[in-house]
Write a protein that holds these residues in place. Structure first.
Motif, PDB file in Angstrom:
ATOM      1  N   THR A  12      -0.770 -11.281 -10.279  1.00  0.00           N
ATOM      2  CA  THR A  12      -1.573 -11.531  -9.083  1.00  0.00           C
ATOM      3  C   THR A  12      -2.816 -10.648  -9.092  1.00  0.00           C
ATOM      4  OG1 THR A  12       0.508 -11.898  -7.943  1.00  0.00           O
ATOM      5  CG2 THR A  12      -1.467 -11.720  -6.574  1.00  0.00           C
ATOM      6  N   ALA A  13      -2.602  -9.355  -9.428  1.00  0.00           N
ATOM      7  CA  ALA A  13      -3.729  -8.421  -9.443  1.00  0.00           C
ATOM      8  C   ALA A  13      -4.746  -8.815 -10.520  1.00  0.00           C
ATOM      9  CB  ALA A  13      -3.227  -7.006  -9.686  1.00  0.00           C
ATOM     10  N   ILE A  14      -4.243  -9.239 -11.680  1.00  0.00           N
ATOM     11  CA  ILE A  14      -5.136  -9.620 -12.778  1.00  0.00           C
ATOM     12  C   ILE A  14      -5.948 -10.845 -12.378  1.00  0.00           C
ATOM     13  CG2 ILE A  14      -5.157 -10.636 -15.103  1.00  0.00           C
ATOM     14  CD1 ILE A  14      -2.763  -8.761 -15.710  1.00  0.00           C
ATOM     15  N   ARG A  15      -5.279 -11.801 -11.743  1.00  0.00           N
ATOM     16  CA  ARG A  15      -5.963 -13.012 -11.313  1.00  0.00           C
ATOM     17  C   ARG A  15      -6.996 -12.708 -10.227  1.00  0.00           C
ATOM     18  NH1 ARG A  15      -1.785 -16.139  -9.356  1.00  0.00           N
ATOM     19  NH2 ARG A  15      -0.501 -15.753 -11.187  1.00  0.00           N
ATOM     20  N   ILE A 315       5.449   2.050  -8.269  1.00  0.00           N
ATOM     21  CA  ILE A 315       3.989   1.975  -8.356  1.00  0.00           C
ATOM     22  C   ILE A 315       3.554   2.159  -9.809  1.00  0.00           C
ATOM     23  CG2 ILE A 315       1.842   3.101  -7.698  1.00  0.00           C
ATOM     24  CD1 ILE A 315       3.012   1.674  -5.376  1.00  0.00           C
ATOM     25  N   THR A 316       4.125   3.170 -10.463  1.00  0.00           N
ATOM     26  CA  THR A 316       3.790   3.415 -11.866  1.00  0.00           C
ATOM     27  C   THR A 316       4.056   2.177 -12.690  1.00  0.00           C
ATOM     28  OG1 THR A 316       4.466   5.701 -11.543  1.00  0.00           O
ATOM     29  CG2 THR A 316       4.206   4.969 -13.808  1.00  0.00           C
ATOM     30  N   ARG A 317       5.213   1.570 -12.442  1.00  0.00           N
ATOM     31  CA  ARG A 317       5.593   0.398 -13.237  1.00  0.00           C
ATOM     32  C   ARG A 317       4.633  -0.758 -12.992  1.00  0.00           C
ATOM     33  NH1 ARG A 317      11.655  -1.155 -12.755  1.00  0.00           N
ATOM     34  NH2 ARG A 317      10.966  -2.163 -10.856  1.00  0.00           N
ATOM     35  N   GLN A 318       4.236  -0.919 -11.725  1.00  0.00           N
ATOM     36  CA  GLN A 318       3.319  -2.027 -11.421  1.00  0.00           C
ATOM     37  C   GLN A 318       2.039  -1.911 -12.255  1.00  0.00           C
ATOM     38  OE1 GLN A 318       2.093  -2.381  -7.278  1.00  0.00           O
ATOM     39  NE2 GLN A 318       0.213  -3.386  -7.945  1.00  0.00           N
ATOM     40  N   PHE A 319       1.476  -0.700 -12.294  1.00  0.00           N
ATOM     41  CA  PHE A 319       0.208  -0.539 -13.023  1.00  0.00           C
ATOM     42  C   PHE A 319       0.414  -0.560 -14.530  1.00  0.00           C
ATOM     43  CE2 PHE A 319      -1.202   0.466  -8.863  1.00  0.00           C
ATOM     44  CZ  PHE A 319      -2.539   0.122  -8.861  1.00  0.00           C
ATOM     45  N   LEU A 320       1.550  -0.035 -14.967  1.00  0.00           N
ATOM     46  CA  LEU A 320       1.849  -0.056 -16.389  1.00  0.00           C
ATOM     47  C   LEU A 320       2.021  -1.498 -16.863  1.00  0.00           C
ATOM     48  CD1 LEU A 320       2.235   1.795 -18.741  1.00  0.00           C
ATOM     49  CD2 LEU A 320       4.653   1.920 -18.229  1.00  0.00           C
ATOM     50  N   VAL A 321       2.766  -2.261 -16.093  1.00  0.00           N
ATOM     51  CA  VAL A 321       2.976  -3.667 -16.453  1.00  0.00           C
ATOM     52  C   VAL A 321       1.630  -4.389 -16.463  1.00  0.00           C
ATOM     53  CG1 VAL A 321       3.915  -5.864 -15.629  1.00  0.00           C
ATOM     54  CG2 VAL A 321       5.364  -3.848 -15.688  1.00  0.00           C
ATOM     55  N   GLU A 322       0.769  -4.031 -15.522  1.00  0.00           N
ATOM     56  CA  GLU A 322      -0.545  -4.660 -15.484  1.00  0.00           C
ATOM     57  C   GLU A 322      -1.307  -4.396 -16.783  1.00  0.00           C
ATOM     58  OE1 GLU A 322      -2.129  -4.232 -11.499  1.00  0.00           O
ATOM     59  OE2 GLU A 322      -4.147  -4.474 -12.330  1.00  0.00           O
ATOM     60  N   ALA A 323      -1.282  -3.138 -17.231  1.00  0.00           N
ATOM     61  CA  ALA A 323      -1.970  -2.779 -18.472  1.00  0.00           C
ATOM     62  C   ALA A 323      -1.341  -3.506 -19.661  1.00  0.00           C
ATOM     63  CB  ALA A 323      -1.913  -1.269 -18.693  1.00  0.00           C
TER      64      ALA A 323
ATOM     65  N   LEU B 111      -4.058  -4.586   5.462  1.00  0.00           N
ATOM     66  CA  LEU B 111      -3.446  -5.768   4.843  1.00  0.00           C
ATOM     67  C   LEU B 111      -4.013  -5.915   3.434  1.00  0.00           C
ATOM     68  CD1 LEU B 111      -3.748  -8.275   7.825  1.00  0.00           C
ATOM     69  CD2 LEU B 111      -1.731  -6.960   7.131  1.00  0.00           C
ATOM     70  N   LEU B 112      -3.228  -6.482   2.513  1.00  0.00           N
ATOM     71  CA  LEU B 112      -3.721  -6.716   1.162  1.00  0.00           C
ATOM     72  C   LEU B 112      -4.659  -7.918   1.187  1.00  0.00           C
ATOM     73  CD1 LEU B 112      -0.618  -6.293  -1.173  1.00  0.00           C
ATOM     74  CD2 LEU B 112      -2.345  -4.609  -0.531  1.00  0.00           C
ATOM     75  N   ALA B 113      -5.872  -7.731   0.669  1.00  0.00           N
ATOM     76  CA  ALA B 113      -6.814  -8.841   0.587  1.00  0.00           C
ATOM     77  C   ALA B 113      -6.300  -9.857  -0.435  1.00  0.00           C
ATOM     78  CB  ALA B 113      -8.180  -8.319   0.160  1.00  0.00           C
ATOM     79  N   ARG B 114      -6.816 -11.053  -0.379  1.00  0.00           N
ATOM     80  CA  ARG B 114      -6.449 -12.111  -1.339  1.00  0.00           C
ATOM     81  C   ARG B 114      -4.946 -12.343  -1.384  1.00  0.00           C
ATOM     82  NH1 ARG B 114     -11.033  -9.670  -4.590  1.00  0.00           N
ATOM     83  NH2 ARG B 114      -9.635  -7.926  -4.815  1.00  0.00           N
ATOM     84  N   THR B 115      -4.283 -12.028  -0.283  1.00  0.00           N
ATOM     85  CA  THR B 115      -2.836 -12.209  -0.222  1.00  0.00           C
ATOM     86  C   THR B 115      -2.538 -12.871   1.118  1.00  0.00           C
ATOM     87  OG1 THR B 115      -2.618 -10.162  -1.466  1.00  0.00           O
ATOM     88  CG2 THR B 115      -0.640 -10.987  -0.401  1.00  0.00           C
ATOM     89  N   SER B 116      -1.709 -13.887   1.110  1.00  0.00           N
ATOM     90  CA  SER B 116      -1.459 -14.630   2.343  1.00  0.00           C
ATOM     91  C   SER B 116      -0.739 -13.766   3.366  1.00  0.00           C
ATOM     92  CB  SER B 116      -0.603 -15.862   2.028  1.00  0.00           C
ATOM     93  OG  SER B 116       0.694 -15.449   1.685  1.00  0.00           O
ATOM     94  N   ALA B 117      -0.834 -14.187   4.627  1.00  0.00           N
ATOM     95  CA  ALA B 117      -0.148 -13.469   5.696  1.00  0.00           C
ATOM     96  C   ALA B 117       1.335 -13.342   5.359  1.00  0.00           C
ATOM     97  CB  ALA B 117      -0.339 -14.213   7.017  1.00  0.00           C
TER      98      ALA B 117
END
Lengths: 394, 245
Positions: A12-15, A315-323, B111-117
């Motif tokens: 989601t973050a990458i997109r 949190i660490t895992r989220q960013f690590l997985v992103e990388a 709230l997180l942007a680009r994320t639905s309610a």
């Protein structure tokens, strides 16, 4: 948060940051592509050389003047036709021996002319060094003994000098003397950078007279039995050792010829891979950079996630997985581009390229490893953020 | 529910928050002498109670909020939240406490942007380990409870300020916490919308029995609470109850 959830959040973050993600991935794509492509070129070159050496035929020994080493100037040969005959006699059934001298000469016919390699050879050359006859016949013992002015043409030499006309029994002129064409050789292609099809063969003795020398450049020995090849080499060494010092000649097996060239090319491949590796490293640093920017841009998001109950490792895992996902995508795209470009290079350019499985696996593995290594620092930084300060950040 | 088993628990069984002689000082630069944001604060919050914490800026409100939200630990004194001493909990336990027992409402909504309610509201449930389908169901129910059942797929940018704050409130109550912590919840809203939001918080407080702690410098907002704690210079200056306890 499960691993799948982490991947989902990362995607989601990458997109959400398409452009930035795309540019980051590009760095890795170029790195992986370079590794795959350059290693393919290195392997391609090695394959060409290997094929060239194998083309010389099996069980072949090459006797060259001097020592065969780098930094060693070519030695003027002292071999003579007598050595060929001596070796032949001593080896008997165990091996056949041929000798050659070569020089670049202008060759003319009634219909054409070419500057090409004229090689004086003994009669056994056709079998020892593998020159199958297409038409007519090869030079025979009596041609050598009498230094008869006859010639056998390589496939493209025949074409260049005579066009479509059958060259058999026609005349060519080399160094002002006329030679009668008695045969042509099958097309062979080039080996080790030598275009074998453009060569013109004349009796060794006639060549010595033409070039004004009494020596032979190279001796070729083909053993009858592979198992006896070391024995043959020993006999050659004994026979020649009676006449020459041990540093005045060297006996090279096919493996040794390949060994030297192969070592050069293996080194070349390694150097190419290392250069490509550097670009992969740069790509990795790019990923790290972007991740750091991402962490600092998303500080508030991190603070929020922590306030809502995310633990530091999550949190660490989220960013690590992103990388890792970024690098993984880059690795896949890079491998695909590298394979594609290697194929195009091999097919449509003179550069030989042969994709090797290990380079693809390695490059992809390294790119994912790069994701881990260069992702850890920003990811840990994200994980360690204090939620209180993180939430306050504008 | 936490943890009658936690070793050092429970000062007052009836309190959902128990603050005792709490100080909090921060190191500023190299000075050994820190800044004392809180200088000895004590009070209790009972389950379902509605408390306003008021005070001018610099009075220690935010520091107190961080302590009540289990985002920070006191320098001295104790903070018990839902029976657990915050100082004795690991980071992981603190995160779990925030996740399940505390609902945050921020002035800036966060709230997180680009994320639905819906996904915004479901966020705490991810960290609670709730499955995807159950998350969507619970988040939808929470959005319906704040009157935004028709806005689930909208992104924050497509919502008004009041609606965004209501999404944030839905997110705060989605795990059904025992404490709702609101930090200037009406600070970014006009008066009418602010009143609506306060009304919503009061309703959830009454319906769900979650203690509501509102931190504000807006006296009108504070006046809605039956109990007000006034901070000044890191101390409780005055405490006022409208209806005798």
């Amino acid at each position: 948060m499960s691993f799948r959830e982490s991947v989902r959040v990362a995607l989601t973050a990458i997109r959400a940051n398409r452009l930035r993600s795309g540019l980051t991935v590009l760095g890795v794509v170029i790195g992986v592509m370079s590794v795959v492509l350059l290693v393919a070129v290195g392997s391609g070159a090695r394959a060409v050389v290997t094929a060239g050496v194998e083309d010389l035929g099996s069980n072949l020994l090459l006797v060259a003047p001097g020592t065969f080493e780098f930094g060693q100037a070519p030695t003027r040969s002292q071999f003579t036709l007598g050595d060929v005959e001596d070796l032949s006699r001593q080896l008997g059934e165990r091996a056949r021996v041929a000798g050659s001298i070569a020089s670049g000469e202008r060759v003319r016919s009634d219909t054409g002319a070419a500057f090409t390699s004229v090689i004086g050879v003994t009669a056994d050359f056709t079998d020892v060094v593998n020159r199958p006859i297409a038409r007519g016949e090869f030079l025979n013992e009596s041609d050598i003994a009498t230094a008869r002015r006859v010639a056998v043409l390589g496939a493209s030499a025949a074409d260049g000098l005579f066009g479509g006309i059958d060259p058999i029994a026609r005349q060519i002129t080399v160094g002002g003397l006329r030679y009668r064409v008695i045969g042509t050789v099958e097309p062979l292609g080039s080996a080790l950078g030598v275009d074998r099809d453009s060569q013109v063969y004349i009796p060794l003795t006639a060549a010595q007279r033409l070039f004004g020398i009494r020596t032979i450049d190279t001796l070729f020995v083909r053993g009858a039995d592979r198992a006896d090849l070391d024995g043959v080499a020993e006999t050659v060494e004994q026979v020649l050792g009676e006449r020459f010092g041990s540093d005045e000649f060297s006996i090279l097996s096919q493996d040794e010829i390949l060994g030297v060239a192969g070592r050069i090319l293996d080194t070349l491949t390694l150097v190419l891979a290392a250069i490509a590796g550097i670009s992969l490293l740069v790509g990795g640093i790019g990923v790290s950079n972007i991740m750091l920017v991402s962490v600092s841009e998303r500080t508030r998001e991190i603070g929020l996630r922590k306030a809502l109950g995310a633990r530091t490792p999550e949190i660490t895992r989220q960013f690590l997985v992103e990388a890792i996902v970024l690098c993984g995508i880059g690795g896949l795209l890079g491998a695909a581009t590298g394979i594609g470009l290697s194929y195009v290079a091999d097919r449509f350019t003179p550069v030989p390229a042969q994709v090797t499985g290990w380079s693809v696996a390695l490059a992809f593995g390294v790119s994912v490893a790069v994701g881990v290594i260069f992702g850890v620092f920003p990811a840990r930084r994200a994980g360690r953020l204090d939620p209180v300060t993180a939430l306050r950040r504008e | 529910m936490p943890s009658a088993s936690t070793p050092d628990t429970v000062l007052d069984e009836a309190s959902v928050i128990a603050v005792r002689d709490v100080t909090r000082s921060y190191r500023v630069g190299e000075r050994a002498e820190g800044v004392h944001a809180l200088r000895g604060v004590s009070f209790d919050v009972r389950p379902g109670e509605f408390v306003a914490i008021v005070g001018p800026s610099g009075s220690g409100k935010s520091t107190l909020l961080n302590l009540l939200g289990a985002l920070d630990r006191p320098t001295t004194g104790t903070v018990h939240i839902d029976g657990s001493d915050v100082a004795g909990l690991s980071d992981t336990r603190l995160a779990r406490l925030r996740n399940l027992q505390i609902g945050f409402v921020f002035q800036q909504f966060h709230l997180l942007a680009r994320t639905s309610a819906l996904d915004n509201v479901a966020l705490p449930l991810i960290y609670a380990g709730v499955g995807r389908r159950a998350r969507a169901e619970q988040a939808r129910a929470a959005l319906e409870a704040v009157g935004l059942g028709h806005r689930v797929d909208h992104h924050p940018t497509e919502l008004s300020g009041g609606e965004q704050q209501r999404v944030a409130i839905a997110r705060a109550v989605v795990t059904d916490p025992r404490i709702l912590l609101a930090d200037e919840p009406t600070g970014n809203l006009d008066t009418a919308t602010g009143n609506d939001v306060m009304g919503l918080l009061e309703r959830l407080n009454a319906e769900r029995g979650a203690a509501l702690v509102v931190i504000t410098h807006d006296m009108e907002v504070a006046a809605r609470a039956p109990r007000q704690i006034r901070l000044r210079d890191g101390r409780v200056e005055r405490e006022r109850r409208e209806s005798p306890a």
